[in-house]
Enzyme design. Structure first.
Site, short mmCIF file in Angstrom:
data_model
loop_
_atom_site.label_atom_id
_atom_site.label_comp_id
_atom_site.label_asym_id
_atom_site.label_seq_id
_atom_site.Cartn_x
_atom_site.Cartn_y
_atom_site.Cartn_z
CG ASN A 1 15.16 -7.70 -55.36
OD1 ASN A 1 14.77 -8.43 -54.46
ND2 ASN A 1 16.41 -7.31 -55.48
NE ARG B 1 16.57 -11.51 -53.93
CZ ARG B 1 16.57 -11.09 -52.68
NH1 ARG B 1 15.65 -10.25 -52.26
NH2 ARG B 1 17.47 -11.51 -51.84
CG HIS C 1 21.64 -12.60 -49.92
ND1 HIS C 1 22.02 -12.62 -48.60
CD2 HIS C 1 20.48 -11.94 -49.96
CE1 HIS C 1 21.11 -11.99 -47.87
NE2 HIS C 1 20.16 -11.58 -48.67
NE ARG D 1 15.75 -12.93 -42.46
CZ ARG D 1 16.17 -12.87 -43.72
NH1 ARG D 1 16.67 -13.95 -44.28
NH2 ARG D 1 16.09 -11.76 -44.41
CD GLU E 1 20.17 -8.74 -55.02
OE1 GLU E 1 19.88 -7.80 -54.27
OE2 GLU E 1 19.84 -9.91 -54.80
#
Ligand code: ADP
Length: 405
Positions: A7, A92, A181, A242, A388
């Protein structure tokens, strides 16, 4: 099946070695703050998961993965002694564009399409692709699967995924909302349904993935109907580095005023803005909270803005749904920062999201899924630990097992 889950995040690498048959994790790796002068990696093995810390300064995310593979082969604690013992790799991938609406085996065709998706997630996809390329070289013949963050959002209706631009930009360039996500939002929604003891298909949930990147999704009857990240993961919430959503005219204004190139502008919006841009201290919420506690006004402003934008997004998705049963908090900030959760929900009580301050602060419960609203809160508030990696491992197993059929 022994699956290596990779990931690769914007500034992190999370990896686990998972035996999917018994859902047993035998290795965990977390590289954090990659690209900064505090970059480090923690690697640990079952059964004790005693972390060993390695310096990762000056390394890219892919180089961190290379280091991890070396440690996995050399360390006597490691469950494997050679890379050929790994049956499959689950990667991922943040952005799959319109090329991928479900998990896919990475063959030459898929690898070429992955390159085309890089510009949709310029912080994440290139790091993940570099990891895939390295693994193809080091583990030739081992199947690699790409599990996409965008896939869960494939159920969004056109009114949510279309932008009000001339139609030809959608038709020619596929410019639309893809979200991100997705693996985390899907998992968080399912975990919340388990906590609430009701089937996911009966629930309206607002899932908040608040990490270094952040996004909020309206999950109606188990399906994503809208999400805050857009064509790229730049839209929506204020994030670590961001900007999230801003007036698009600001971009052309700055470019004209300062003669910035497209790449420079991309860099400003993706790497120099958000919490880092406002605080001037760090992109990492822990550092910013600490600076604010010492009276740093810019850090305090960054936190204020962050909280306000999360509140407005939750309010927006409340309006987008026909019912809201719970708001679900997950990822680094959502799971771990009781202070930020308190600040966020202080402003949302009038919508029926009423936090129980004691349950929220209860330290002993960190890491466990739990409900943190008061008993008669009209809308429940849940904290769930995102997993995840387990989901990616299971999707990888499913796809690779089908290959053998
Ligand atoms: P990524 O998007 O890279 O996967 P994570 O989900 O790991 O990110 O979240 C990283 C963010 O979570 C960082 O901003 C970090 O400061 C924040 N975080 C982690 N633990 C805490 C904590 N106890 N309090 C506040 N913020 C935290």
């Amino acid at each position: 099946m022994l699956v290596l889950v990779v990931n690769a995040g914007s500034s992190s690498l999370k990896s686990q070695l998972i035996e999917t048959d018994g859902k047993v994790v035998s290795m965990k790796c977390l590289a954090e703050k990659v690209g900064t002068d505090e970059a480090c990696m923690n690697i640990s093995f079952a059964p004790d998961f005693q972390k060993v810390r390695y310096n990762a300064v000056g390394m890219t995310v892919a180089q961190c993965l290379g280091k991890l593979l070396d440690v996995m082969v050399d360390d006597p604690e490691s469950p494997i002694s050679g890379l050929s013992q790994i049956d499959a790799v689950g990667n991922r991938i943040v952005a799959g564009g319109e090329y991928f609406t479900k998990a896919s085996l990475i063959d030459a065709d898929a690898r070429a399409k992955l390159s085309l998706c890089e510009e949709l997630a310029p912080l994440h996809n290139p790091a993940a692709d570099a990891c895939i390329d390295m693994l193809m070289e080091l583990l030739p013949g081992t199947p690699q699967v790409a599990v996409f963050d965008t896939a869960f959002h494939a159920t969004m209706p056109p009114k949510a995924y279309m932008y009000p631009l001339p139609m030809r930009y959608y038709e020619e360039y596929h410019i639309r909302r893809y979200g991100a996500h997705g693996t985390s939002h899907r998992y968080a929604a399912q975990q919340a349904a388990n906590l609430l003891g009701r089937p996911l298909r009966d629930l309206g949930l607002i899932t908040c993935h608040l990490g270094n990147g952040g996004s909020i999704t309206a999950v109606n009857h188990g399906k994503s109907i809208d999400t805050s990240m857009g064509f790229t993961p730049l839209e929506g919430l204020m994030m670590g580095t961001r900007s999230g959503s801003i007036d698009p005219a600001i971009i052309t204004y700055i470019m004209r005023r300062e003669g910035k190139t497209f790449d420079e502008m991309d860099e400003i919006l993706n790497r120099e803005s958000g919490i880092l841009g406002i605080s001037g201290t760090s992109s990492d919420m822990r550092d910013v909270l600490e600076a604010a506690s010492k009276g740093d006004e810019r850090a305090e402003l960054a936190i204020d803005m962050y909280v306000y934008r999360v509140q407005k997004a939750i309010g927006g998705y409340y309006a987008a749904m026909t019912r809201t049963d719970a708001v679900v908090m997950t990822a680094g900030i959502g799971e771990n920062s009781a202070d930020l959760r308190e600040r966020i929900f202080e402003g949302l009580a009038h919508m029926g999201m009423i936090l129980d301050k004691e349950r929220n602060q209860f330290e002993g419960a960190v890491g466990a899924n739990r409900i943190i609203s008061i008993d008669d809160s009209p809308i429940r508030i849940c904290v769930v630990t995102t997993d995840e990696e387990m989901r990616i491992a299971r999707e990888t197993d499913n796809l690779v097992s089908q290959m053998g059929d």
